[in-house]
Design a protein around this motif. Structure first.
Motif, PDB file in Angstrom:
ATOM      1  N   ALA A 102       4.734  14.341   3.227  1.00 45.18           N
ATOM      2  CA  ALA A 102       3.566  14.095   2.375  1.00 45.18           C
ATOM      3  C   ALA A 102       3.975  13.492   1.029  1.00 45.18           C
ATOM      4  CB  ALA A 102       2.780  15.383   2.163  1.00 45.18           C
ATOM      5  N   ASP A 103       5.034  14.023   0.424  1.00 44.83           N
ATOM      6  CA  ASP A 103       5.505  13.472  -0.857  1.00 44.83           C
ATOM      7  C   ASP A 103       6.004  12.047  -0.692  1.00 44.83           C
ATOM      8  OD1 ASP A 103       4.891  15.497  -2.566  1.00 44.83           O
ATOM      9  OD2 ASP A 103       6.892  16.383  -2.593  1.00 44.83           O
ATOM     10  N   LEU A 104       6.773  11.829   0.365  1.00 47.84           N
ATOM     11  CA  LEU A 104       7.330  10.494   0.602  1.00 47.84           C
ATOM     12  C   LEU A 104       6.230   9.460   0.753  1.00 47.84           C
ATOM     13  CD1 LEU A 104      10.032   8.931   1.276  1.00 47.84           C
ATOM     14  CD2 LEU A 104       9.405   9.283   3.660  1.00 47.84           C
ATOM     15  N   THR A 105       5.249   9.737   1.586  1.00 45.25           N
ATOM     16  CA  THR A 105       4.199   8.757   1.852  1.00 45.25           C
ATOM     17  C   THR A 105       3.229   8.618   0.683  1.00 45.25           C
ATOM     18  OG1 THR A 105       2.850  10.429   3.006  1.00 45.25           O
ATOM     19  CG2 THR A 105       4.344   9.072   4.342  1.00 45.25           C
ATOM     20  N   ARG A 106       3.246   9.576  -0.235  1.00 46.41           N
ATOM     21  CA  ARG A 106       2.399   9.478  -1.426  1.00 46.41           C
ATOM     22  C   ARG A 106       2.985   8.509  -2.443  1.00 46.41           C
ATOM     23  NH1 ARG A 106       2.937  12.079  -6.158  1.00 46.41           N
ATOM     24  NH2 ARG A 106       4.449  13.530  -5.238  1.00 46.41           N
ATOM     25  N   VAL A 107       4.315   8.487  -2.572  1.00 46.30           N
ATOM     26  CA  VAL A 107       4.922   7.701  -3.646  1.00 46.30           C
ATOM     27  C   VAL A 107       5.522   6.373  -3.187  1.00 46.30           C
ATOM     28  CG1 VAL A 107       5.410   9.774  -4.976  1.00 46.30           C
ATOM     29  CG2 VAL A 107       7.162   8.871  -3.440  1.00 46.30           C
TER      30      VAL A 107
ATOM     31  N   VAL B 265       0.843  -1.188   0.000  1.00 51.29           N
ATOM     32  CA  VAL B 265       0.000   0.000   0.000  1.00 51.29           C
ATOM     33  C   VAL B 265       0.885   1.246   0.000  1.00 51.29           C
ATOM     34  CG1 VAL B 265      -1.925  -1.107   1.207  1.00 51.29           C
ATOM     35  CG2 VAL B 265      -0.138   0.049   2.526  1.00 51.29           C
ATOM     36  N   GLU B 266       0.301   2.371  -0.406  1.00 52.74           N
ATOM     37  CA  GLU B 266       0.973   3.653  -0.237  1.00 52.74           C
ATOM     38  C   GLU B 266       1.067   3.951   1.257  1.00 52.74           C
ATOM     39  OE1 GLU B 266      -1.590   6.295  -2.264  1.00 52.74           O
ATOM     40  OE2 GLU B 266      -1.219   5.423  -4.247  1.00 52.74           O
ATOM     41  N   LEU B 267       2.199   4.469   1.700  1.00 50.49           N
ATOM     42  CA  LEU B 267       2.381   4.725   3.120  1.00 50.49           C
ATOM     43  C   LEU B 267       1.344   5.702   3.677  1.00 50.49           C
ATOM     44  CD1 LEU B 267       6.254   4.885   3.605  1.00 50.49           C
ATOM     45  CD2 LEU B 267       4.720   2.909   3.589  1.00 50.49           C
ATOM     46  N   ARG B 268       0.875   6.630   2.848  1.00 48.98           N
ATOM     47  CA  ARG B 268      -0.098   7.598   3.355  1.00 48.98           C
ATOM     48  C   ARG B 268      -1.404   6.926   3.782  1.00 48.98           C
ATOM     49  NH1 ARG B 268      -1.896  10.909  -2.149  1.00 48.98           N
ATOM     50  NH2 ARG B 268      -2.648   9.105  -3.353  1.00 48.98           N
TER      51      ARG B 268
ATOM     52  N   LEU C 123      -1.695   4.349   5.480  1.00 46.06           N
ATOM     53  CA  LEU C 123      -1.513   3.894   6.854  1.00 46.06           C
ATOM     54  C   LEU C 123      -1.270   5.041   7.818  1.00 46.06           C
ATOM     55  CD1 LEU C 123       0.995   0.969   6.189  1.00 46.06           C
ATOM     56  CD2 LEU C 123      -1.444   0.735   6.711  1.00 46.06           C
ATOM     57  N   LEU C 124      -0.536   6.057   7.375  1.00 36.64           N
ATOM     58  CA  LEU C 124       0.043   7.017   8.310  1.00 36.64           C
ATOM     59  C   LEU C 124      -0.643   8.374   8.359  1.00 36.64           C
ATOM     60  CD1 LEU C 124       3.805   6.320   7.562  1.00 36.64           C
ATOM     61  CD2 LEU C 124       2.313   5.214   9.238  1.00 36.64           C
ATOM     62  N   SER C 125      -1.316   8.772   7.282  1.00 42.51           N
ATOM     63  CA  SER C 125      -1.901  10.112   7.298  1.00 42.51           C
ATOM     64  C   SER C 125      -3.359  10.183   6.855  1.00 42.51           C
ATOM     65  CB  SER C 125      -1.073  11.058   6.418  1.00 42.51           C
ATOM     66  OG  SER C 125      -0.995  10.584   5.092  1.00 42.51           O
ATOM     67  N   GLU C 126      -3.824   9.259   6.028  1.00 35.36           N
ATOM     68  CA  GLU C 126      -5.187   9.363   5.532  1.00 35.36           C
ATOM     69  C   GLU C 126      -6.268   8.912   6.511  1.00 35.36           C
ATOM     70  OE1 GLU C 126      -5.504   7.449   1.754  1.00 35.36           O
ATOM     71  OE2 GLU C 126      -4.540   9.119   0.690  1.00 35.36           O
ATOM     72  N   PRO C 127      -6.052   7.886   7.347  1.00 37.28           N
ATOM     73  CA  PRO C 127      -7.111   7.487   8.278  1.00 37.28           C
ATOM     74  C   PRO C 127      -7.515   8.636   9.212  1.00 37.28           C
ATOM     75  CG  PRO C 127      -5.440   5.790   8.135  1.00 37.28           C
ATOM     76  CD  PRO C 127      -4.888   6.973   7.411  1.00 37.28           C
TER      77      PRO C 127
END
Length: 252
Positions: A73-78, A12-15, A17-21
């Protein structure tokens, strides 16, 4: 103090797990719901993740709050991964070693985080530190209680202990040496997870059908499948299995 999370499952994209929920780890950095000590986790953060066919994880760590980091944000998006460990930090002592003190700590295939504090640090832990080889003490990642806990765990991992034993034994030893310590530990090798609940909250979400397991200080959403781990418990997990084992302090 501190919040952490480990994930094993489909890539999965890291976001996600880490920022979208709704109650993500990022939000827990300023508004944790179940943290028993401290209120804000703004003293650093880190992410560790595994790439396909590479047993050694990559890391991204910083000493400031995660919400102020423009690269996050960029890191967890890609970046995408099927095995992740991340944490946000509330330091035991102010200004202690900055980025070097931010979880996850790592060595070889392992990632590690400590949510808590050793009571009476550093004096209470001195006898356990003295039992480590001098060269391992000299390689401590930082001058913090979490770095010493990692050294104790890593010493056992290198000696061949499985993930669960490598966490459980240092927790028992530290709880005996420093009663009242908070010792929620979390470790993964990208294949399995081990964690302890000792003095703070710990939850897990298991979805064997999707081959997905999440272990976290607190739920990042309101999925009814989240289960709380009882205090003084060792959790061991893979993508399809979760086991809970009660922990007891060593006899004096």
């Amino acid at each position: 103090m501190c919040r952490h999370l480990a994930y094993l499952g489909p890539v999965v994209e890291l976001r996600r797990l880490l920022s979208e929920p709704e109650h993500s780890l990022v939000r827990q950095s300023w508004e944790p719901r179940r943290q028993r000590s401290g209120t804000v986790n703004a003293d650093g953060f880190g992410i560790g993740w595994y790439a396909e066919d590479d047993p050694v994880p990559a890391r991204y760590r910083r000493s400031g709050p995660v919400w102020s980091d423009l690269t996050f944000a960029d890191l967890t998006r890609v970046v995408r991964s099927g095995a992740v460990l991340a944490a946000v930090r509330d330091s035991t002592l102010p200004g202690a070693d900055g980025e070097a003190a931010a979880a996850p700590f790592s060595d070889g295939p392992w990632l590690f985080s400590h949510n808590g504090a050793i009571r009476g640090w550093p004096d209470a832990a001195a006898p356990l530190a003295a039992g480590l080889p001098p060269e391992e003490l000299l390689r401590l990642a930082a001058r913090t209680d979490s770095a010493l806990v990692w050294a104790l765990v890593l010493h056992r991992l290198r000696a061949g202990d499985d993930l669960g034993t490598a966490l459980a034994e240092p927790v028992r030893e530290l709880a005996t040496a420093a009663p009242g310590s908070r010792l929620n530990l979390l470790v993964t090798d990208g294949v399995a997870i081990a964690a302890t609940a000792w003095g703070d909250s710990l939850w897990y979400l298991a979805d064997a059908g999707a081959r997905r397991t999440v272990v976290a200080s607190e739920p990042y959403d309101d999925d009814p499948r989240w289960r709380e781990v009882p205090d003084r418990t060792l959790l061991t997990a893979t993508r399809t299995r979760v086991e809970l084992t009660p922990l007891k302090e060593n006899s004096p």
